[in-house]
Design an enzyme around this catalytic site. Structure first.
Site, PDB file in Angstrom:
ATOM      1  CB  CYS A 361      -2.726 -29.286  16.006  1.00 12.27           C
ATOM      2  SG  CYS A 361      -3.183 -29.170  17.751  1.00 12.27           S
ATOM      3  CG  HIS A 362      -7.640 -25.494  16.910  1.00 15.03           C
ATOM      4  ND1 HIS A 362      -8.181 -24.388  16.288  1.00 15.03           N
ATOM      5  CD2 HIS A 362      -8.496 -26.513  16.654  1.00 15.03           C
ATOM      6  CE1 HIS A 362      -9.316 -24.715  15.709  1.00 15.03           C
ATOM      7  NE2 HIS A 362      -9.537 -25.999  15.911  1.00 15.03           N
ATOM      8  CB  THR A 363      -1.087 -26.280  19.410  1.00 12.63           C
ATOM      9  OG1 THR A 363      -1.978 -26.936  20.309  1.00 12.63           O
ATOM     10  CG2 THR A 363       0.095 -25.718  20.187  1.00 12.63           C
ATOM     11  CG  HIS A 383       2.320 -30.118  17.182  1.00  9.51           C
ATOM     12  ND1 HIS A 383       1.667 -29.035  16.648  1.00  9.51           N
ATOM     13  CD2 HIS A 383       1.461 -30.654  18.080  1.00  9.51           C
ATOM     14  CE1 HIS A 383       0.487 -28.901  17.215  1.00  9.51           C
ATOM     15  NE2 HIS A 383       0.326 -29.888  18.083  1.00  9.51           N
ATOM     16  CD  GLU A 384      -2.724 -33.851  15.360  1.00  9.91           C
ATOM     17  OE1 GLU A 384      -3.718 -34.169  14.695  1.00  9.91           O
ATOM     18  OE2 GLU A 384      -2.791 -33.103  16.367  1.00  9.91           O
ATOM     19  CB  CYS A 413      14.822 -39.353  28.444  1.00 12.98           C
ATOM     20  SG  CYS A 413      14.644 -39.421  30.255  1.00 12.98           S
ATOM     21  CB  CYS A 418      14.129 -39.527  33.717  1.00 14.57           C
ATOM     22  SG  CYS A 418      12.812 -38.326  33.363  1.00 14.57           S
ATOM     23  CB  CYS A 421      10.897 -41.353  32.216  1.00 11.47           C
ATOM     24  SG  CYS A 421      10.975 -40.210  30.813  1.00 11.47           S
ATOM     25  CB  CYS A 429      10.272 -36.781  29.743  1.00 14.73           C
ATOM     26  SG  CYS A 429      12.067 -36.907  29.536  1.00 14.73           S
ATOM     27  NE  ARG A 433       8.509 -27.088  28.380  1.00 15.56           N
ATOM     28  CZ  ARG A 433       8.549 -25.974  27.673  1.00 15.56           C
ATOM     29  NH1 ARG A 433       9.534 -25.789  26.802  1.00 15.56           N
ATOM     30  NH2 ARG A 433       7.627 -25.050  27.801  1.00 15.56           N
ATOM     31  CB  CYS A 493      -1.162 -33.255  18.857  1.00 19.13           C
ATOM     32  SG  CYS A 493      -1.540 -31.872  19.987  1.00 19.13           S
ATOM     33  NE  ARG A 689      -5.849 -32.504  14.756  1.00 18.73           N
ATOM     34  CZ  ARG A 689      -6.254 -31.650  15.689  1.00 18.73           C
ATOM     35  NH1 ARG A 689      -7.227 -30.788  15.405  1.00 18.73           N
ATOM     36  NH2 ARG A 689      -5.707 -31.649  16.886  1.00 18.73           N
TER      37      ARG A 689
END
Length: 694
Positions: A361-363, A383-384, A413, A418, A421, A429, A433, A493, A689
């Site tokens: 991913c570009h992130t 992360h993907e 969660c 929360c 959520c 959520c 974090r 993602c 991708r």
């Protein structure tokens, strides 16, 4: 032999193997259907006897026959050579019929190239054919499911496809529409460009209503619409030079070869002197094709067995550190380094997973290039991904070893306390974090160590550029095992973000107008989502015109190359639409484009959504009057999807065929060490991708 699902009509010994004719009632065609099945001696017990789940999984080659044929022609005319070759290769061959038949309600015409014996392997949409002529679904879904459930044949994607003439067309179109669903594809004398030949034009008009509608089933058109090669290392085609239909321009192999060259797809076209269109031709070279498929099916089988072996005994690694390969980011603007690292066992509330496939991913590149203010080094990016649970820590109840999961950087969660959520307004959520942004697990520590025992930071709570990683349980979306993880990973993602921006964040209504800035994977997902939402006008904006064909295929009605305008792009779009687009989406991360997207949103009610992530320190701006006059400026993270609840639903929609994602995968690489190659592909400009299979 008869059971509740099928009836064996006949059985003959062929060499060491067996040839069967098997009938069943088809839910696709709503008629009885009969197919031939050759089973090599190694898998003799797969037909009859014990339940399929107790039998060894047999690889299979699908053979699709041509005009006027039924399920028997190939077996009778080329079977002796093909079956002996299949026995040698250890693969089954399934030979379905070419159309529905055997029921008086099946429509037919007095023509060899339409109706019974000429189903063209499409799903008819036009009367009188639409009720019964659903051959695409029969070949791609119903028959594979029957073979898997009743005979343990073709499970785990151990299937390839070939065919002759009309069947060659079917093999090419079916495989190119789902490259990851087949190990290999070949054809004899295929109808390569059916929308440009009399046979295809006649069939598509009758079955689909127009030649235009047939483009989605035209191999040449499918290849021409690709910017990169498919996942097939080669496509094997044999063509006789004395084929009368070649000179009648029914086959057009040269068109397919030209389209393949443009997208970089390897095609081996053997032009055979003295051979015509007959089964004598097929029989002469069928052994080459069976060997071609056997080689690739064995490779696929080895991959399946390796995965099964890695996951068969989790007790051998559960609770223990695992050494594995990872691509470590040692610093910004540096190539990733392949290292052997140690991954510690999961602690309370954590899950350790084996990463099967990771999409770049570009992130990831954004952080690697030093633009992320939370970027920490050394770290493991990614992360993907699609993963299989290896072990779980104390207190984990929602997943177990062997489950398929997608890591989600936006956790859920789901606790009653929360407010995030429990609110339908957000998916943000905040439970972990504070530590996730610091590159740590929820307890404030790390699970990765390098060879010197020094810690390596986590990334976005995922770190999937590693053969194993550890996730918080609340970051694991448990999904169906029915979708290959190399496809499922896309919902981790970018694709999900683009779809959700349309469906959740902006709630685009039918007949809305939409403008999309940036046609990477996220922007194309926005277009796909807008089309599915019923948008009547979709304007695709980019500075790379090569991206426009896919945007149009996914639903764009207009394309704009903003680099060639003599005025600001927002002014141009306002002129195109009179008052602006109802919804606009920035998918670039460039703040000037974010402003342009806002300023071409419809006066009075337009909404502009920021999806792209801008570099650290950049700020957005516009004249307040743009907001005073009724425009709304908003952003989205992960498309507003509540990860553990919604991602499994996206995966199921993909399995059901209502949410295709294959078109996003433009590059594939094998081995975590190929991740730098995937990065190079992403920088190349034509990559949507790049999926790395570990």
């Amino acid at each position: 032999m008869t059971n509740e699902t099928y009836t064996i009509r006949s059985h003959q010994r062929v060499g060491a193997g067996s040839y069967y004719r098997i009938s069943h009632q088809s839910s696709s065609t709503k008629t009885p259907m009969t197919f031939g099945l050759f089973v090599p001696s190694r898998f003799a017990s797969n037909v009859g006897g014990d339940a399929a789940d107790t039998k060894e999984n047999a690889p299979v080659m699908f053979w699709l026959s041509g005009l006027t044929c039924d399920d028997t022609n190939f077996a009778q005319k080329a079977g002796p050579r093909a079956f002996l070759a299949a026995e040698k290769e250890g693969i089954a061959i399934v030979m379905p019929d070419t159309s529905p038949r055997g029921d008086p309600s099946v429509p037919n015409v007095d023509s060899y190239d339409l109706g019974i014996g000429a189903g063209f392997y499409v799903n008819a949409t036009q009367e009188p054919y639409s009720t019964h002529y659903q051959m695409y679904t029969y070949i791609t879904e119903e028959l594979p499911a029957l073979l898997e459930s009743q005979f343990s044949i073709g499970k785990d994607g151990l299937r390839s496809i070939s065919g002759h003439s009309m069947g060659g067309h079917g093999a090419l179109a079916i495989s190119l529409n789902d490259p990851s669903g087949w190990a290999s594809v070949s054809a004899f004398s295929p109808i390569c460009n059916p929308t440009a030949c009399p046979w295809g034009e006649k069939a598509f008009k009758a079955y689909l209503g127009s030649v235009e509608a047939g483009k989605a089933q035209d191999a040449t058109v499918l290849l021409a619409g690709r910017s990169e090669a498919t996942g097939f290392d080669d496509i094997l085609i044999d063509q006789g030079k004395d084929d009368e239909f070649l000179t009648q321009l029914q086959l057009l192999p040269e068109n397919l070869v030209e389209a393949a060259k443009k997208c970089g797809q390897n095609v081996t076209l053997n032009m055979r002197d003295g051979f015509d269109h007959s089964y004598f031709f097929i029989a002469s070279f069928i052994e080459d094709h069976v060997a071609f498929h056997g080689k690739r099916l064995r490779k696929k089988q080895a991959e399946v067995l390796a995965l099964a072996s890695a996951l068969s005994d989790v007790s051998s690694t559960a609770g223990k550190p695992i050494q594995c390969q990872a691509m470590v980011a040692r610093g910004p603007k540096q190539p990733l380094v392949s290292e052997t690292i140690t991954v510690d066992p999961p602690r309370a509330g954590e899950v350790r997973v084996k990463v099967i496939a990771n999409a770049l991913c570009h992130t990831d590149i954004y952080t690697l290039d030093g633009h992320d203010p939370e970027g920490l080094f050394p770290c493991i990016l990614g992360h993907e991904a699609g993963c299989v649970v290896e072990s779980v820590g104390p207190g984990v109840l929602s997943v177990k070893p062997g489950d398929h999961v997608i890591p989600c950087y936006t956790p859920m969660c789901a606790q009653p306390s929360c407010i995030f959520c429990q609110s339908p307004k957000t998916n943000l959520c905040p439970e972990i974090r504070g530590t996730q942004g610091k590159g740590l697990m929820p307890d404030g520590s790390v699970r990765f160590k390098d060879k010197d025992g020094k810690p390596i930071y986590h990334f976005m709570g995922c770190s999937t550029m590693c053969e194993y990683t550890v996730l918080a349980e609340i970051s694991c979306a448990k999904i169906s095992k029915g979708l290959p993880l190399e496809k499922a990973c896309l919902f981790g993602c970018g694709v999900a973000t683009g779809l959700g921006a349309v469906w959740n964040t902006c709630k685009v209504e039918p007949n809305s107008s939409v403008a999309v800035f940036g046609l990477g994977a996220v922007g194309l997902a926005v277009i796909q989502g807008a089309k599915m939402a019923g948008a009547s006008r979709i304007i695709a904006v980019d500075i790379n015109e090569s991206k426009f064909p896919m945007a149009v295929d996914l639903g764009a009605t207009d394309t704009v190359d903003s680099s060639k305008l003599d005025k600001p792009v927002q002014a141009h779009i306002v002129e195109m639409t009179k008052w602006g687009a109802d919804y606009t989406f920035d998918c670039t991360g460039i703040v000037s484009v974010m402003r342009a997207a806002l300023e071409c949103a419809h006066r009075g009610w337009g909404t502009s959504c920021v999806i792209g992530v801008a570099a650290s320190g950049h700020e957005i701006s516009t004249r307040p009057f743009q907001l005073v006059t009724g425009r709304t400026w908003k952003g989205t993270a992960f498309g507003g999807f509540k990860s553990r609840r919604d991602v499994p639903q996206l995966v199921q929609r993909c399995i059901d065929g209502t949410l295709p994602v294959d078109h996003f995968i433009t590059h594939t690489f094998d081995g975590v060490e190929r991740t730098n190659d995937a990065i190079d592909a992403l920088h190349g400009g034509s990559c949507l991708r790049a999926v790395v299979r570990y």
